[in-house]
Design an enzyme around this catalytic site. Structure first.
Site, PDB file in Angstrom:
ATOM      1  N   LEU A   7     -38.815 111.271  74.173  1.00  0.00           N
ATOM      2  CA  LEU A   7     -37.439 110.868  73.143  1.00  0.00           C
ATOM      3  C   LEU A   7     -36.385 111.912  73.009  1.00  0.00           C
ATOM      4  CD1 LEU A   7     -39.679 109.205  70.185  1.00  0.00           C
ATOM      5  CD2 LEU A   7     -38.868 108.405  72.393  1.00  0.00           C
ATOM      6  N   ARG A  14     -27.034 117.946  62.874  1.00  0.00           N
ATOM      7  CA  ARG A  14     -27.096 119.584  62.095  1.00  0.00           C
ATOM      8  C   ARG A  14     -26.768 120.458  63.065  1.00  0.00           C
ATOM      9  NH1 ARG A  14     -32.533 119.219  59.217  1.00  0.00           N
ATOM     10  NH2 ARG A  14     -32.668 117.297  60.372  1.00  0.00           N
ATOM     11  N   GLY A 100     -38.260 115.350  72.441  1.00  0.00           N
ATOM     12  CA  GLY A 100     -37.456 116.201  73.365  1.00  0.00           C
ATOM     13  C   GLY A 100     -36.789 117.474  72.538  1.00  0.00           C
ATOM     14  N   GLU A 153     -43.059 108.152  56.314  1.00  0.00           N
ATOM     15  CA  GLU A 153     -41.758 109.270  56.420  1.00  0.00           C
ATOM     16  C   GLU A 153     -41.453 109.883  54.958  1.00  0.00           C
ATOM     17  OE1 GLU A 153     -40.637 110.158  59.131  1.00  0.00           O
ATOM     18  OE2 GLU A 153     -42.271 109.133  59.960  1.00  0.00           O
ATOM     19  N   TYR A 365     -17.728 151.643  95.685  1.00  0.00           N
ATOM     20  CA  TYR A 365     -17.813 150.320  95.891  1.00  0.00           C
ATOM     21  C   TYR A 365     -18.257 149.765  97.205  1.00  0.00           C
ATOM     22  CZ  TYR A 365     -17.084 145.152  97.399  1.00  0.00           C
ATOM     23  OH  TYR A 365     -17.328 143.911  97.565  1.00  0.00           O
ATOM     24  N   ALA A 379     -18.479 160.332  96.021  1.00  0.00           N
ATOM     25  CA  ALA A 379     -17.616 159.869  95.038  1.00  0.00           C
ATOM     26  C   ALA A 379     -16.483 159.204  95.347  1.00  0.00           C
ATOM     27  CB  ALA A 379     -17.421 160.905  93.943  1.00  0.00           C
TER      28      ALA A 379
HETATM   29  C1  UD1 Z   1     -40.205 112.147  63.242  1.00  0.00           C
HETATM   30  C2  UD1 Z   1     -41.200 111.294  62.766  1.00  0.00           C
HETATM   31  C3  UD1 Z   1     -42.036 111.876  61.606  1.00  0.00           C
HETATM   32  C4  UD1 Z   1     -42.517 113.300  62.193  1.00  0.00           C
HETATM   33  C5  UD1 Z   1     -41.086 114.315  62.693  1.00  0.00           C
HETATM   34  C6  UD1 Z   1     -41.810 115.380  63.423  1.00  0.00           C
HETATM   35  C7  UD1 Z   1     -40.712 108.988  62.929  1.00  0.00           C
HETATM   36  C8  UD1 Z   1     -39.999 107.789  62.172  1.00  0.00           C
HETATM   37  N1  UD1 Z   1     -40.603 109.996  62.092  1.00  0.00           N
HETATM   38  O1  UD1 Z   1     -39.151 112.393  62.267  1.00  0.00           O
HETATM   39  O2  UD1 Z   1     -43.069 111.235  61.313  1.00  0.00           O
HETATM   40  O3  UD1 Z   1     -43.198 114.098  61.198  1.00  0.00           O
HETATM   41  O4  UD1 Z   1     -40.628 113.449  63.865  1.00  0.00           O
HETATM   42  O5  UD1 Z   1     -40.778 116.032  64.215  1.00  0.00           O
HETATM   43  O6  UD1 Z   1     -40.859 108.800  64.484  1.00  0.00           O
HETATM   44  N2  UD1 Z   1     -34.991 109.904  68.654  1.00  0.00           N
HETATM   45  C9  UD1 Z   1     -34.223 108.823  69.585  1.00  0.00           C
HETATM   46  N3  UD1 Z   1     -33.903 107.868  69.405  1.00  0.00           N
HETATM   47  C10 UD1 Z   1     -33.597 107.555  67.999  1.00  0.00           C
HETATM   48  C11 UD1 Z   1     -34.104 108.468  66.974  1.00  0.00           C
HETATM   49  C12 UD1 Z   1     -34.910 109.674  67.370  1.00  0.00           C
HETATM   50  O7  UD1 Z   1     -34.448 109.243  70.708  1.00  0.00           O
HETATM   51  O8  UD1 Z   1     -33.098 106.444  67.712  1.00  0.00           O
HETATM   52  C13 UD1 Z   1     -35.485 110.988  69.247  1.00  0.00           C
HETATM   53  C14 UD1 Z   1     -34.640 112.383  68.525  1.00  0.00           C
HETATM   54  O9  UD1 Z   1     -33.846 112.740  69.802  1.00  0.00           O
HETATM   55  C15 UD1 Z   1     -35.783 113.443  68.633  1.00  0.00           C
HETATM   56  C16 UD1 Z   1     -37.113 112.469  68.236  1.00  0.00           C
HETATM   57  O10 UD1 Z   1     -36.930 111.101  68.596  1.00  0.00           O
HETATM   58  O11 UD1 Z   1     -36.095 114.044  69.642  1.00  0.00           O
HETATM   59  C17 UD1 Z   1     -37.325 112.660  66.777  1.00  0.00           C
HETATM   60  O12 UD1 Z   1     -36.434 112.140  66.082  1.00  0.00           O
HETATM   61  P1  UD1 Z   1     -35.849 112.720  64.787  1.00  0.00           P
HETATM   62  O13 UD1 Z   1     -34.711 111.916  63.955  1.00  0.00           O
HETATM   63  O14 UD1 Z   1     -35.759 114.031  64.737  1.00  0.00           O
HETATM   64  O15 UD1 Z   1     -37.276 112.203  63.717  1.00  0.00           O
HETATM   65  P2  UD1 Z   1     -37.683 112.968  62.486  1.00  0.00           P
HETATM   66  O16 UD1 Z   1     -37.128 112.500  61.292  1.00  0.00           O
HETATM   67  O17 UD1 Z   1     -37.780 114.614  62.700  1.00  0.00           O
END
Ligand code: UD1
Ligand code: CA
Length: 455
Positions: A7, A14, A100, A153, A365, A379
């Site tokens: 993902l 942030r 990711g 969550e 050089y 030199a």
């Molecule tokens: C997520 C988990 C949480 C866990 C945490 C660990 C969910 C709902 N929550 O929360 O339980 O403790 O990770 O780090 O899964 N991403 C997408 N598409 C989206 C949203 C997110 O690709 O629409 C990707 C983000 O780029 C990231 C990953 O998914 O790589 C996690 O997303 P993020 O929004 O950071 O989730 P957390 O709130 O950290």
């Protein structure tokens, strides 16, 4: 065999950056590339990256024959993200989901999770955090079985649930047919109005699919990057881990907190590295090599007992056994130095071979040159290799002596054992064994008077 989905579509607000979060780097490599490389260690049947924020930057930068890309637009949550991968997933294999933005997970921890889940169970990598703020909490049933029932969550959790320290790392694996079925029934009825991947847990419980968990060896493996502060923290963690691997292998580091390796560094026995050095790409240091403080060394092979003194910059070069380099030397791409060569301060070498025991100790050089053995370069010597359009080679044969402040106007050859007088501008070949000088004969004018100021 498994499917893997990474993902990487979120925007990473942030980070306060135009670059998609997963393309920010640790040890010179994009966050998501760390995840991809670890994932490759599992030899997946499919490796699918979900991208979205930042447009085509992610697939453009990462493109590789073993990767599939699925676009998530708009980004409606982690469950919605996995949904985009569906066409790529083989139903007969379980699907492992990775984030990711969690770059440091070790292959062994993923292997433990994959093993524990087998082909029919849902497995979650969980970790107990002293401060679980922001993470999804693992809800287990009361009593001895302690079965996982759900993930809640942080933003949706009750006061009692917030007190739980076991959290979801975001890494999970499950049978693909069920995953697809559960994804189709997700709702976004929660605090963030997102389709949560974590909601599949309760659905698995309802369907009677067994749940298991595995834990990483170390907590830092599951840390995610959401801000520049966390990026900097993970960089230091990563570098300190690498430093300790070197120490364990017998390398002397004057300060393990002050070394950066952005690639791979192979060291022989009794190598010593002073503070503030940066290694990039593939670097090998032979037995007994010493690296002084604040060197930047990229894609280089440095043979046994070479001594690289402080403040050297070495790029795409080879250094022979026992060579002495620096301080303040620059070896540019294609510098190939044989054994016991000395390159001193403010000497720049580019695309040149220098034979054994030859020396250029100060301010020179050397570009596009082939230099023999036991040559002494005085030199201030410069190879004039470029006429503004084309580059030409300079050849200096064995035992030649190049006087200080000489210019070698290439193409030109200095024969074996030839000597150039200081200040020679050499535009024709210098014959072997002879002295060649090009400067005008020195004259002194008796009775000459300094000019005086006109009144
Ligand atoms: C997520 C988990 C949480 C866990 C945490 C660990 C969910 C709902 N929550 O929360 O339980 O403790 O990770 O780090 O899964 N991403 C997408 N598409 C989206 C949203 C997110 O690709 O629409 C990707 C983000 O780029 C990231 C990953 O998914 O790589 C996690 O997303 P993020 O929004 O950071 O989730 P957390 O709130 O950290
Ligand atoms: Ca996150």
């Amino acid at each position: 065999m498994i499917n893997i989905v990474i993902l990487a579509a979120g925007m990473g607000k942030r980070m306060r950056s135009d670059l998609p979060k997963v393309l920010h780097r640790i040890a010179g490599k994009a966050l998501v590339s760390h995840v991809i490389d670890t994932a490759r260690g599992l030899s997946p049947a499919t490796l699918c990256v979900i991208y979205g924020h930042g447009g085509e930057q992610v697939p453009t930068l990462l493109a590789a024959p073993d990767l599939q890309f699925a676009r998530q637009e708009p980004q409606l949550g982690t469950g919605h993200a996995v949904l985009q991968a569906q066409p790529f997933l083989n139903d007969d294999l379980p699907t492992l989901i990775l984030a990711g933005d969690v770059p440091l997970t070790k292959l062994s921890s993923l292997q433990a999770l994959v093993q524990a889940a087998g082909t029919d169970k849902l497995g979650i990598l969980t970790v107990n955090l002293a401060d679980p703020t922001g993470y999804g909490r693992i809800i287990r049933s009361e009593g001895t079985s302690g079965q996982i029932r759900a993930i809640v969550e942080h933003k949706d959790a009750s006061a009692g649930q917030l007190a739980i320290h076991e959290v979801n790392t975001g890494i999970m694996i499950m049978p693909t047919v069920q995953l697809k079925k559960w994804l189709a029934t997700l709702s976004n009825n929660n605090a963030q109005n997102e389709y949560y991947l974590t909601d599949v847990i309760a659905k698995a419980v309802a369907d009677g699919v067994p749940l298991v968990s595995a834990q990483p060896d170390a907590e830092w493996e599951t840390l995610g990057v959401n801000s520049k502060t966390q990026l900097a923290q993970l960089e230091r963690l990563y570098q300190l881990n690498q430093a300790h691997i070197l120490l364990d292998n017998g390398v002397t580091l004057l300060d393990p907190a002050r070394i950066d390796i952005r690639g791979s560094l192979q060291c022989g026995r009794d190598v010593s590295i002073d503070v503030g050095c940066v290694f990039e790409g593939q670097v090998t240091l032979g037995d007994g090599v010493q690296i002084g403080a604040h060197c930047v060394i990229k894609d280089a092979q440095i043979a046994a007992n070479a001594n690289i003194k402080a403040f050297c910059h070495i790029d795409d070069s080879t250094v022979g056994e026992g060579a002495q380099i620096g301080p303040y030397a620059r070896l540019r791409p294609g510098a190939e130095l044989a054994r016991d060569v000395h390159i001193g301060n403010f000497v720049e070498v580019k695309k040149s071979t220098i034979g054994a025991n030859s020396k250029a100790n100060h301010l020179a050089y050397i570009g596009d040159a082939t230099i023999g053995e036991r040559v002494n370069i005085g030199a201030g010597t410069i190879t004039c290799n470029y006429d503004g359009v084309n580059k030409f080679r300079t050849i200096i044969e064995d035992d030649a002596f190049i006087g200080s402040d000489s210019q070698l106007i290439a193409p030109v050859t200095v024969g074996k054992g030839a000597t150039l007088g200081a200040g020679t501008s050499l535009s024709k070949d210098a014959p072997a064994g002879q002295l060649t000088v090009s400067r005008a004969r020195q004259v002194s004018l008796p009775g000459w008077q300094r000019p005086v100021k006109k009144t």
